[in-house]
Write a protein that holds these residues in place. Structure first.
Motif, PDB file in Angstrom:
ATOM      1  N   MET A 177     -13.699   5.611   0.359  1.00  0.00           N
ATOM      2  CA  MET A 177     -13.323   4.282  -0.598  1.00  0.00           C
ATOM      3  C   MET A 177     -11.839   4.246  -0.247  1.00  0.00           C
ATOM      4  SD  MET A 177     -12.227   4.510  -4.863  1.00  0.00           S
ATOM      5  CE  MET A 177     -13.230   5.900  -5.102  1.00  0.00           C
ATOM      6  N   ARG A 178     -11.136   4.496   0.173  1.00  0.00           N
ATOM      7  CA  ARG A 178     -10.044   4.464   0.823  1.00  0.00           C
ATOM      8  C   ARG A 178      -9.509   3.703   2.112  1.00  0.00           C
ATOM      9  NH1 ARG A 178      -4.640   5.207   1.916  1.00  0.00           N
ATOM     10  NH2 ARG A 178      -3.797   5.172   3.859  1.00  0.00           N
ATOM     11  N   VAL A 184      -3.832  -4.742  -4.489  1.00  0.00           N
ATOM     12  CA  VAL A 184      -3.493  -3.944  -3.792  1.00  0.00           C
ATOM     13  C   VAL A 184      -3.464  -2.694  -5.328  1.00  0.00           C
ATOM     14  CG1 VAL A 184      -1.238  -2.710  -3.041  1.00  0.00           C
ATOM     15  CG2 VAL A 184      -1.817  -5.329  -2.338  1.00  0.00           C
ATOM     16  N   SER A 185      -3.851  -3.182  -5.934  1.00  0.00           N
ATOM     17  CA  SER A 185      -3.261  -2.287  -6.824  1.00  0.00           C
ATOM     18  C   SER A 185      -4.183  -0.760  -7.194  1.00  0.00           C
ATOM     19  CB  SER A 185      -3.785  -2.654  -8.238  1.00  0.00           C
ATOM     20  OG  SER A 185      -4.846  -3.329  -8.860  1.00  0.00           O
ATOM     21  N   THR A 186      -5.654  -1.474  -6.624  1.00  0.00           N
ATOM     22  CA  THR A 186      -6.704  -0.481  -6.049  1.00  0.00           C
ATOM     23  C   THR A 186      -5.886   1.173  -4.978  1.00  0.00           C
ATOM     24  OG1 THR A 186      -7.789  -1.722  -4.235  1.00  0.00           O
ATOM     25  CG2 THR A 186      -8.607  -2.502  -6.243  1.00  0.00           C
ATOM     26  N   LEU A 187      -5.320   0.655  -4.548  1.00  0.00           N
ATOM     27  CA  LEU A 187      -4.995   1.828  -3.388  1.00  0.00           C
ATOM     28  C   LEU A 187      -4.084   2.575  -4.752  1.00  0.00           C
ATOM     29  CD1 LEU A 187      -5.246   2.536  -0.519  1.00  0.00           C
ATOM     30  CD2 LEU A 187      -5.043  -0.136  -1.656  1.00  0.00           C
ATOM     31  N   ALA A 188      -3.428   2.575  -5.740  1.00  0.00           N
ATOM     32  CA  ALA A 188      -2.468   2.809  -6.389  1.00  0.00           C
ATOM     33  C   ALA A 188      -4.047   3.632  -7.479  1.00  0.00           C
ATOM     34  CB  ALA A 188      -1.604   1.923  -7.513  1.00  0.00           C
ATOM     35  N   GLN A 189      -4.747   2.854  -7.712  1.00  0.00           N
ATOM     36  CA  GLN A 189      -5.767   3.652  -8.818  1.00  0.00           C
ATOM     37  C   GLN A 189      -6.335   4.549  -7.573  1.00  0.00           C
ATOM     38  OE1 GLN A 189      -9.714   1.897  -8.424  1.00  0.00           O
ATOM     39  NE2 GLN A 189      -9.805   1.949 -10.788  1.00  0.00           N
ATOM     40  N   GLN A 190      -7.227   4.521  -6.515  1.00  0.00           N
ATOM     41  CA  GLN A 190      -7.588   5.686  -5.818  1.00  0.00           C
ATOM     42  C   GLN A 190      -6.030   7.306  -5.925  1.00  0.00           C
ATOM     43  OE1 GLN A 190      -8.900   4.339  -1.739  1.00  0.00           O
ATOM     44  NE2 GLN A 190      -9.871   2.374  -2.926  1.00  0.00           N
ATOM     45  N   MET A 191      -4.920   6.073  -5.415  1.00  0.00           N
ATOM     46  CA  MET A 191      -3.757   7.716  -5.800  1.00  0.00           C
ATOM     47  C   MET A 191      -4.422   8.575  -7.092  1.00  0.00           C
ATOM     48  SD  MET A 191      -2.577   8.129  -2.442  1.00  0.00           S
ATOM     49  CE  MET A 191      -1.342   9.374  -2.980  1.00  0.00           C
ATOM     50  N   HIS A 192      -4.324   7.487  -8.063  1.00  0.00           N
ATOM     51  CA  HIS A 192      -4.444   8.383  -9.467  1.00  0.00           C
ATOM     52  C   HIS A 192      -6.315   9.915  -9.453  1.00  0.00           C
ATOM     53  CE1 HIS A 192      -4.249   9.573 -13.602  1.00  0.00           C
ATOM     54  NE2 HIS A 192      -5.885   8.501 -13.713  1.00  0.00           N
ATOM     55  N   PHE A 193      -6.415   8.917  -8.575  1.00  0.00           N
ATOM     56  CA  PHE A 193      -7.655   9.669  -8.141  1.00  0.00           C
ATOM     57  C   PHE A 193      -7.478  10.812  -7.260  1.00  0.00           C
ATOM     58  CE2 PHE A 193     -10.584   4.964  -8.810  1.00  0.00           C
ATOM     59  CZ  PHE A 193     -10.779   5.613 -10.132  1.00  0.00           C
ATOM     60  N   PRO A 247       1.812   5.340 -15.485  1.00  0.00           N
ATOM     61  CA  PRO A 247       0.017   4.694 -15.622  1.00  0.00           C
ATOM     62  C   PRO A 247       1.327   2.934 -16.121  1.00  0.00           C
ATOM     63  CG  PRO A 247      -1.129   5.914 -16.449  1.00  0.00           C
ATOM     64  CD  PRO A 247       0.403   6.373 -16.429  1.00  0.00           C
ATOM     65  N   ARG A 248       1.389   2.017 -15.662  1.00  0.00           N
ATOM     66  CA  ARG A 248       2.576   0.618 -15.929  1.00  0.00           C
ATOM     67  C   ARG A 248       1.847   0.018 -17.276  1.00  0.00           C
ATOM     68  NH1 ARG A 248       4.752  -1.599 -11.346  1.00  0.00           N
ATOM     69  NH2 ARG A 248       5.686  -2.370 -12.919  1.00  0.00           N
ATOM     70  N   VAL A 249       2.634   0.139 -17.925  1.00  0.00           N
ATOM     71  CA  VAL A 249       2.166  -0.895 -19.134  1.00  0.00           C
ATOM     72  C   VAL A 249       2.442  -1.883 -19.268  1.00  0.00           C
ATOM     73  CG1 VAL A 249       2.828   1.308 -20.755  1.00  0.00           C
ATOM     74  CG2 VAL A 249       4.400  -0.320 -19.983  1.00  0.00           C
ATOM     75  N   GLY A 250       2.571  -2.054 -17.936  1.00  0.00           N
ATOM     76  CA  GLY A 250       3.121  -3.880 -17.521  1.00  0.00           C
ATOM     77  C   GLY A 250       1.630  -4.436 -16.589  1.00  0.00           C
ATOM     78  N   HIS A 251       1.287  -3.376 -16.332  1.00  0.00           N
ATOM     79  CA  HIS A 251      -0.176  -3.888 -15.163  1.00  0.00           C
ATOM     80  C   HIS A 251      -0.776  -5.283 -15.532  1.00  0.00           C
ATOM     81  CE1 HIS A 251      -3.963  -2.604 -17.007  1.00  0.00           C
ATOM     82  NE2 HIS A 251      -2.847  -2.050 -17.925  1.00  0.00           N
ATOM     83  N   VAL A 262       0.589  -0.995  -0.307  1.00  0.00           N
ATOM     84  CA  VAL A 262       0.018  -0.385   0.362  1.00  0.00           C
ATOM     85  C   VAL A 262       0.992   1.782  -0.359  1.00  0.00           C
ATOM     86  CG1 VAL A 262      -1.665   1.211   1.424  1.00  0.00           C
ATOM     87  CG2 VAL A 262      -2.197  -0.669   0.646  1.00  0.00           C
ATOM     88  N   ILE A 263       2.288   1.306   0.912  1.00  0.00           N
ATOM     89  CA  ILE A 263       3.065   2.690   1.443  1.00  0.00           C
ATOM     90  C   ILE A 263       3.018   2.656  -0.621  1.00  0.00           C
ATOM     91  CG2 ILE A 263       4.599   3.180   1.236  1.00  0.00           C
ATOM     92  CD1 ILE A 263       3.999   1.890   4.590  1.00  0.00           C
ATOM     93  N   PHE A 264       3.993   1.875  -1.419  1.00  0.00           N
ATOM     94  CA  PHE A 264       4.268   2.011  -2.577  1.00  0.00           C
ATOM     95  C   PHE A 264       3.791   2.278  -3.446  1.00  0.00           C
ATOM     96  CE2 PHE A 264       5.762   0.914  -6.990  1.00  0.00           C
ATOM     97  CZ  PHE A 264       7.192   0.937  -6.377  1.00  0.00           C
ATOM     98  N   ALA A 265       2.180   2.027  -3.470  1.00  0.00           N
ATOM     99  CA  ALA A 265       1.726   2.232  -4.589  1.00  0.00           C
ATOM    100  C   ALA A 265       1.314   3.813  -4.199  1.00  0.00           C
ATOM    101  CB  ALA A 265      -0.054   1.808  -3.858  1.00  0.00           C
ATOM    102  N   GLU A 266       0.991   4.034  -3.246  1.00  0.00           N
ATOM    103  CA  GLU A 266       1.087   5.511  -2.593  1.00  0.00           C
ATOM    104  C   GLU A 266       1.884   6.618  -3.165  1.00  0.00           C
ATOM    105  OE1 GLU A 266      -1.688   5.551   1.555  1.00  0.00           O
ATOM    106  OE2 GLU A 266       0.402   5.961   2.065  1.00  0.00           O
ATOM    107  N   GLU A 267       3.042   6.281  -2.470  1.00  0.00           N
ATOM    108  CA  GLU A 267       4.173   6.787  -3.386  1.00  0.00           C
ATOM    109  C   GLU A 267       4.281   6.844  -4.427  1.00  0.00           C
ATOM    110  OE1 GLU A 267       5.804   9.059  -1.135  1.00  0.00           O
ATOM    111  OE2 GLU A 267       4.227   8.158   0.768  1.00  0.00           O
TER     112      GLU A 267
END
Length: 393
Positions: free
Chosen positions: A294-295, A249-258, A89-93, A76-81
């Motif tokens: 959401m978070r 966990v990708s949901t947290l990265a999505q939320q940081m994008h939001f 956006p990760r082309v390899g996602h 989660v921390i890495f997704a946030e940072e």
């Protein structure tokens, strides 16, 4: 529910933040803040490889397969940072978040050894061969066929809305391998190399000017029998297991994008005076509150999943996609309300500015990966245990 991170995680956060800032303000400053999935493909591939070399690409994977064995909190921390540093956006996602975890859970040791290092190292980009012209939300209606001849499958059919289809190296394909079968029975899950005769990806140009999707045609395309995940005919089970990782966990990265999008809307409102409008301020506050909800729900979902050792989804997890798609659709409308007429003018003939692009893309949020109607059925039937909706004859 614990809403704060343990103090001992501070060093991990600092290490991640420092690495990201060094890379994205230095050798990869050209991709920082990009929002399009497929711009600057070669530089984006290089970015994936740099992340893999530093073991940041798949931090939650076991070290054996290129990860760091990171806990849920560390992921989660890495997704946030990553989002805070405005990583692209990760082309390899699709490899990192979907097929990789699926192989970790269901693949053979040979499949793991063959595919996981290339995913973790950013060497292989994947796309998803699920949707078809007559099989979108109704995935069980797949018509693409594959027949086993010796040690290989020959595939014929068509897939559509294939994200990364124009740049991908591999595709995971759901195909019908039992002649005459219908519905979820008789499907198999195949790993297919894209660069071969018989695979023809064609770009789908969106109204935003981008071409993140492709229509992919298979004409006697080859997949090795040993590259089938799971038993023949068990493709539905594998396909559904893969979709479960979309709520990880990708949901947290999505939320940081939001969060970045909401911040951009706030800045636009301040710049053009809309921040002084009380109704606009109320809408911004509502969006902020919705993102917080959401978070917290995502953190609860991940904590429950970790406690269950990656077991079945909790009932609450089934609500996630419906909630965020509705929220993001409303955020797109808010962006256009704030921009006013300026939001209807493109920056150039090929691409629209980021917020109008977000608005247009958000219209599809309630359709792809399961329409809102399908999501409500899943909540009713799988989460609440209600009787299944009557099916037609």
């Amino acid at each position: 529910m614990q809403l704060a991170f343990a103090p001992e995680l501070k060093a991990f956060r600092e290490e991640a933040a420092d690495w990201l800032e060094t890379q994205l303000s230095g050798p990869f400053r050209g991709v920082r803040g990009q929002t399009n999935q497929v711009d600057n493909v070669e530089e984006r591939r290089a970015w994936e490889q740099a992340m893999g070399a530093a073991r940041w690409s798949v931090v939650g994977w076991p070290e054996q397969w290129g990860g760091r064995g990171a806990s849920i909190a560390e992921q989660v921390i890495f997704a946030e940072e990553y989002a805070r540093a405005k990583g692209p956006p990760r082309v390899g996602h699709l490899g990192v978040e979907l097929i990789g975890p699926t192989l970790l859970a269901l693949g053979t040791e040979e499949q793991k050894a063959r595919f996981l290092p290339a995913i973790a190292g950013g060497e292989a980009i994947w796309c998803q061969g699920y949707s078809e012209p007559g099989a979108g939300s109704d995935l069980a209606n797949v018509k693409t066929k594959a027949r086993l001849e010796g040690d290989r499958y020959l595939i014929d059919g068509q897939k559509i809305w294939t994200s990364m289809g124009m740049i991908a190296d591999w595709c995971f394909v759901v195909a019908r391998t039992t002649p005459g079968s219908v519905g979820p029975k008789g499907l198999s899950f195949l790993l297919v190399e894209m660069d071969q005769p018989g695979v023809d990806p064609r770009p789908i140009r969106q109204m935003t000017g981008e071409a993140e999707f492709a229509e992919v045609f298979f004409d006697n395309a080859v997949a090795r029998a040993e590259d089938r995940v799971g038993a023949e005919g068990d493709g539905w089970k594998v396909a559904m297991a893969l979709l479960g990782f979309e709520r990880g966990v990708s949901t947290l990265a999505q939320q940081m994008h939001f969060r970045n999008e909401l911040d951009e809307i706030v800045e636009a409102a301040k710049a053009n005076g809309m921040a002084q409008d009380p109704i606009t301020r109320q809408k911004i506050a509502k969006a902020h509150a919705g993102l917080k909800i959401m978070r917290y729900n995502a953190l609860r979902m991940l904590a429950e999943d970790e406690a269950a050792a990656g077991g079945t989804l909790s009932g609450a997890a089934y609500t996630y996609k419906l909630y965020w798609s509705q929220w993001h659709k409303a955020l797109g409308e808010l962006a256009m309300d704030v921009l006013g007429q300026a939001g209807e003018i493109g920056a150039n003939e090929e691409r629209m500015p980021p917020l109008p692009t977000m608005y247009l893309m958000s219209r599809s949020d309630t359709i792809y990966a399961g329409t809102d109607q399908i999501q409500r059925n899943l909540i009713a039937e799988r989460a609440l245990g209600l009787p299944r909706e009557p099916r037609g004859a």
